[in-house]
Design an enzyme around this catalytic site. Structure first.
Site, PDB file in Angstrom:
ATOM      1  N   THR A  48     -13.653 -36.097  -8.977  1.00 33.73           N
ATOM      2  CA  THR A  48     -13.785 -37.005 -10.125  1.00 33.73           C
ATOM      3  C   THR A  48     -15.138 -36.829 -10.802  1.00 33.73           C
ATOM      4  O   THR A  48     -15.236 -36.864 -12.026  1.00 33.73           O
ATOM      5  CB  THR A  48     -13.580 -38.464  -9.690  1.00 33.73           C
ATOM      6  N   CYS A  49     -16.167 -36.610 -10.013  1.00 28.89           N
ATOM      7  CA  CYS A  49     -17.521 -36.456 -10.549  1.00 28.89           C
ATOM      8  C   CYS A  49     -17.629 -35.214 -11.432  1.00 28.89           C
ATOM      9  O   CYS A  49     -18.221 -35.244 -12.510  1.00 28.89           O
ATOM     10  CB  CYS A  49     -18.530 -36.369  -9.411  1.00 28.89           C
TER      11      CYS A  49
END
Length: 161
Positions: A48-49
């Site tokens: 996600t990052c």
């Protein structure tokens, strides 16, 4: 206790990779007299990052700066080598500050730490964004789940500026 809007950031020292090598970055040095967008991720290179959160800030960097923001910084509980590699891989070295909170001291001082040992990550930062003016938190957006980047994303921050 979690830091709140209106409170001053705790003093801390992080490391950041630059074109000239690693440098120490203090909270007062980065935030004093400036308007800064700070966002945090549980870990560099995590899905996600890397695929969502960071790209939004890179793509919207100019729009954010055009709204009177002086700097953008991302912090993660990683060492400066990892953060530097992430900055280089994402083509954002020198565009966004990649702050290494290697021992989670800054993250813990703000009460924004989370234990992700169940997923094999150990103590990390919650995913959040904040607008900081002269070291004081003006807005704070904390995600309910570390796998989401909605309220702390660049689009949400742009709406607050």
């Amino acid at each position: 206790m979690t830091i709140a809007v209106g409170e001053k950031l705790p003093e801390a020292t992080s490391k950041e990779k630059t074109a000239d090598g690693p440098v120490e970055v203090t909270t007062s040095g980065l935030f004093a007299g400036k308007k800064v967008v700070l966002f945090a991720v549980p870990g560099a290179f995590t899905p996600t990052c890397t695929l969502n959160h960071l790209p939004g800030y890179i793509e919207n960097r100019d729009a954010i700066l055009a709204r009177g923001v002086d700097d953008i910084a991302v912090v993660a509980v990683n060492d400066w080598h990892v953060m530097g590699a992430w900055a280089t891989q994402s083509n954002a070295l020198g565009k966004i500050h990649f702050l290494a909170d290697f021992d989670a001291s800054f993250t813990k001082a703000m009460g924004l730490d989370i234990d992700l040992s169940g997923g094999g990550l150990g103590v990390r930062s919650k995913r959040y964004s904040m607008l900081v003016e002269d070291g004081v938190v003006k807005s704070l957006n904390i995600e309910e789940s570390p796998g989401q980047a909605t309220v702390s994303g660049a689009a949400a921050m742009l709406e607050q500026l």
